[in-house]
Write a protein that holds these residues in place. Structure first.
Motif, PDB file in Angstrom:
ATOM      1  N   ASN A   1      -4.264  -2.603  -3.066  1.00  0.00           N
ATOM      2  CA  ASN A   1      -5.559  -2.574  -2.403  1.00  0.00           C
ATOM      3  C   ASN A   1      -6.540  -1.809  -3.299  1.00  0.00           C
ATOM      4  OD1 ASN A   1      -7.672  -2.593  -0.671  1.00  0.00           O
ATOM      5  ND2 ASN A   1      -6.691  -1.376   0.922  1.00  0.00           N
ATOM      6  N   SER A   2      -7.556  -2.475  -3.787  1.00  0.00           N
ATOM      7  CA  SER A   2      -8.483  -1.849  -4.733  1.00  0.00           C
ATOM      8  C   SER A   2      -9.669  -1.171  -4.053  1.00  0.00           C
ATOM      9  CB  SER A   2      -8.995  -2.895  -5.719  1.00  0.00           C
ATOM     10  OG  SER A   2      -9.747  -3.870  -5.037  1.00  0.00           O
ATOM     11  N   THR A   3      -9.701  -1.093  -2.734  1.00  0.00           N
ATOM     12  CA  THR A   3     -10.846  -0.471  -2.058  1.00  0.00           C
ATOM     13  C   THR A   3     -10.937   1.023  -2.352  1.00  0.00           C
ATOM     14  OG1 THR A   3      -9.558  -0.162  -0.041  1.00  0.00           O
ATOM     15  CG2 THR A   3     -10.895  -2.167  -0.200  1.00  0.00           C
ATOM     16  N   ALA A   4      -9.793   1.693  -2.536  1.00  0.00           N
ATOM     17  CA  ALA A   4      -9.824   3.126  -2.848  1.00  0.00           C
ATOM     18  C   ALA A   4     -10.455   3.367  -4.211  1.00  0.00           C
ATOM     19  CB  ALA A   4      -8.422   3.704  -2.807  1.00  0.00           C
ATOM     20  N   LEU A   5     -10.170   2.498  -5.155  1.00  0.00           N
ATOM     21  CA  LEU A   5     -10.746   2.630  -6.494  1.00  0.00           C
ATOM     22  C   LEU A   5     -12.251   2.361  -6.479  1.00  0.00           C
ATOM     23  CD1 LEU A   5      -9.985   3.231  -9.398  1.00  0.00           C
ATOM     24  CD2 LEU A   5      -9.603   0.799  -9.735  1.00  0.00           C
ATOM     25  N   ILE A   6     -12.662   1.377  -5.713  1.00  0.00           N
ATOM     26  CA  ILE A   6     -14.098   1.085  -5.592  1.00  0.00           C
ATOM     27  C   ILE A   6     -14.821   2.246  -4.916  1.00  0.00           C
ATOM     28  CG2 ILE A   6     -15.773  -0.437  -4.463  1.00  0.00           C
ATOM     29  CD1 ILE A   6     -13.714  -2.711  -4.934  1.00  0.00           C
ATOM     30  N   SER A   7     -14.221   2.815  -3.879  1.00  0.00           N
ATOM     31  CA  SER A   7     -14.810   3.964  -3.191  1.00  0.00           C
ATOM     32  C   SER A   7     -14.910   5.166  -4.130  1.00  0.00           C
ATOM     33  CB  SER A   7     -13.966   4.329  -1.972  1.00  0.00           C
ATOM     34  OG  SER A   7     -14.416   5.513  -1.381  1.00  0.00           O
TER      35      SER A   7
ATOM     36  N   PHE B   1     -18.516   8.804  -7.312  1.00  0.00           N
ATOM     37  CA  PHE B   1     -18.900   9.453  -8.550  1.00  0.00           C
ATOM     38  C   PHE B   1     -20.170   8.848  -9.144  1.00  0.00           C
ATOM     39  CE2 PHE B   1     -14.749  11.219  -8.073  1.00  0.00           C
ATOM     40  CZ  PHE B   1     -14.939  12.514  -8.527  1.00  0.00           C
ATOM     41  N   GLY B   2     -20.446   7.590  -8.840  1.00  0.00           N
ATOM     42  CA  GLY B   2     -21.726   7.010  -9.236  1.00  0.00           C
ATOM     43  C   GLY B   2     -22.874   7.672  -8.497  1.00  0.00           C
ATOM     44  N   ALA B   3     -22.673   7.915  -7.192  1.00  0.00           N
ATOM     45  CA  ALA B   3     -23.709   8.610  -6.404  1.00  0.00           C
ATOM     46  C   ALA B   3     -23.903  10.027  -6.910  1.00  0.00           C
ATOM     47  CB  ALA B   3     -23.317   8.615  -4.926  1.00  0.00           C
ATOM     48  N   LEU B   4     -22.807  10.706  -7.270  1.00  0.00           N
ATOM     49  CA  LEU B   4     -22.921  12.061  -7.809  1.00  0.00           C
ATOM     50  C   LEU B   4     -23.647  12.075  -9.144  1.00  0.00           C
ATOM     51  CD1 LEU B   4     -19.377  13.430  -7.013  1.00  0.00           C
ATOM     52  CD2 LEU B   4     -21.517  14.377  -6.204  1.00  0.00           C
TER      53      LEU B   4
ATOM     54  N   ALA C   1     -27.307  11.552  -8.489  1.00  0.00           N
ATOM     55  CA  ALA C   1     -27.887  12.762  -7.902  1.00  0.00           C
ATOM     56  C   ALA C   1     -28.053  13.851  -8.951  1.00  0.00           C
ATOM     57  CB  ALA C   1     -27.011  13.255  -6.763  1.00  0.00           C
ATOM     58  N   ARG C   2     -27.111  13.959  -9.841  1.00  0.00           N
ATOM     59  CA  ARG C   2     -27.167  15.025 -10.866  1.00  0.00           C
ATOM     60  C   ARG C   2     -28.241  14.730 -11.912  1.00  0.00           C
ATOM     61  NH1 ARG C   2     -27.568  19.794 -12.721  1.00  0.00           N
ATOM     62  NH2 ARG C   2     -26.037  20.468 -14.205  1.00  0.00           N
ATOM     63  N   VAL C   3     -28.321  13.495 -12.339  1.00  0.00           N
ATOM     64  CA  VAL C   3     -29.295  13.154 -13.371  1.00  0.00           C
ATOM     65  C   VAL C   3     -30.716  13.250 -12.826  1.00  0.00           C
ATOM     66  CG1 VAL C   3     -30.094  11.277 -14.855  1.00  0.00           C
ATOM     67  CG2 VAL C   3     -27.667  11.783 -14.725  1.00  0.00           C
ATOM     68  N   THR C   4     -30.919  12.905 -11.563  1.00  0.00           N
ATOM     69  CA  THR C   4     -32.263  12.964 -10.995  1.00  0.00           C
ATOM     70  C   THR C   4     -32.689  14.372 -10.575  1.00  0.00           C
ATOM     71  OG1 THR C   4     -31.433  12.387  -8.798  1.00  0.00           O
ATOM     72  CG2 THR C   4     -32.242  10.589 -10.202  1.00  0.00           C
TER      73      THR C   4
ATOM     74  N   ASP D   1     -21.493  18.943 -16.586  1.00  0.00           N
ATOM     75  CA  ASP D   1     -21.437  18.223 -15.321  1.00  0.00           C
ATOM     76  C   ASP D   1     -21.266  16.726 -15.548  1.00  0.00           C
ATOM     77  OD1 ASP D   1     -21.475  17.661 -12.651  1.00  0.00           O
ATOM     78  OD2 ASP D   1     -23.608  17.983 -12.398  1.00  0.00           O
ATOM     79  N   VAL D   2     -22.029  16.157 -16.453  1.00  0.00           N
ATOM     80  CA  VAL D   2     -21.939  14.720 -16.700  1.00  0.00           C
ATOM     81  C   VAL D   2     -20.578  14.353 -17.292  1.00  0.00           C
ATOM     82  CG1 VAL D   2     -22.908  12.828 -18.076  1.00  0.00           C
ATOM     83  CG2 VAL D   2     -24.421  14.395 -16.878  1.00  0.00           C
ATOM     84  N   VAL D   3     -20.067  15.178 -18.189  1.00  0.00           N
ATOM     85  CA  VAL D   3     -18.739  14.917 -18.761  1.00  0.00           C
ATOM     86  C   VAL D   3     -17.671  14.988 -17.670  1.00  0.00           C
ATOM     87  CG1 VAL D   3     -16.986  15.855 -20.327  1.00  0.00           C
ATOM     88  CG2 VAL D   3     -19.331  15.595 -21.104  1.00  0.00           C
ATOM     89  N   SER D   4     -17.779  15.977 -16.791  1.00  0.00           N
ATOM     90  CA  SER D   4     -16.817  16.081 -15.686  1.00  0.00           C
ATOM     91  C   SER D   4     -16.925  14.898 -14.733  1.00  0.00           C
ATOM     92  CB  SER D   4     -17.041  17.377 -14.913  1.00  0.00           C
ATOM     93  OG  SER D   4     -16.805  18.475 -15.735  1.00  0.00           O
ATOM     94  N   LEU D   5     -18.157  14.417 -14.532  1.00  0.00           N
ATOM     95  CA  LEU D   5     -18.349  13.253 -13.664  1.00  0.00           C
ATOM     96  C   LEU D   5     -17.722  11.996 -14.245  1.00  0.00           C
ATOM     97  CD1 LEU D   5     -21.983  13.713 -12.395  1.00  0.00           C
ATOM     98  CD2 LEU D   5     -19.938  13.500 -11.001  1.00  0.00           C
ATOM     99  N   LEU D   6     -17.487  11.968 -15.518  1.00  0.00           N
ATOM    100  CA  LEU D   6     -16.827  10.825 -16.135  1.00  0.00           C
ATOM    101  C   LEU D   6     -15.332  11.041 -16.292  1.00  0.00           C
ATOM    102  CD1 LEU D   6     -19.518  10.009 -18.818  1.00  0.00           C
ATOM    103  CD2 LEU D   6     -19.139   8.869 -16.633  1.00  0.00           C
ATOM    104  N   ILE D   7     -14.898  12.288 -16.501  1.00  0.00           N
ATOM    105  CA  ILE D   7     -13.476  12.567 -16.706  1.00  0.00           C
ATOM    106  C   ILE D   7     -12.669  12.412 -15.420  1.00  0.00           C
ATOM    107  CG2 ILE D   7     -11.844  14.441 -17.172  1.00  0.00           C
ATOM    108  CD1 ILE D   7     -13.673  15.386 -19.361  1.00  0.00           C
TER     109      ILE D   7
END
Length: 143
Positions: free
Chosen positions: A122-128, A133-136, A139-142, A96-102
């Motif tokens: 427009n870099s807003t899509a990249l930030i979103s 994936f940061g939230a995921l 959530a996964r680690v916790t 899961d963690v590897v997929s969250l980074l890939i």
């Protein structure tokens, strides 16, 4: 042939299936919730994914299957099965963690290629994308 090997010997062969499972979920998450972390469907899918992960790692699905299939008193699990389940849970976390980074790394490379071909990007899509994936990941680690 069943006497020659154990059913619960090598969980490492399941790693590829676990990787594809999470890659599928995260690609679908990008399609279903284009609004990012503000989208309600994003949080519903996060809850579904983490709930499914928790239930499978504590063995709920296997116990329900065994109860439905055998309809008899539960037998004690052999030590090899317990070791197999613990290795499978740790491997699932790693997949899961590897997929969250890939997935966001691949999407970021597409964004970079797109940014090189246009004058105003427009870099807003990249930030979103990285917020999702940061939230995921949190959530996964916790969980």
């Amino acid at each position: 042939c069943t006497n020659m090997s154990s059913q619960h010997m090598f969980p490492r062969f399941l790693f590829v299936a676990q990787m594809y499972y999470y890659l599928f979920w995260y690609m679908m998450l990008m399609v279903v919730s284009p609004g990012g972390v503000e989208d309600r469907s994003f949080w519903v899918m996060v809850a579904m994914l983490n709930g499914n992960c928790l239930l499978s790692n504590i063995g709920v699905f296997n116990h329900v299957y065994a109860a439905v299939r055998y309809r008899a008193a539960a037998l004690a699990e052999p030590p090899l099965k317990t070791l197999f389940d613990s290795k499978l849970a740790a491997q699932d976390q790693l997949a899961d963690v590897v997929s969250l980074l890939i997935v966001p790394a691949i999407a970021t490379s597409f964004h970079i290629c797109n940014a090189l071909s246009v004058t105003q990007y427009n870099s807003t899509a990249l930030i979103s994308l990285w917020q999702r994936f940061g939230a995921l990941l949190v959530a996964r680690v916790t969980s």
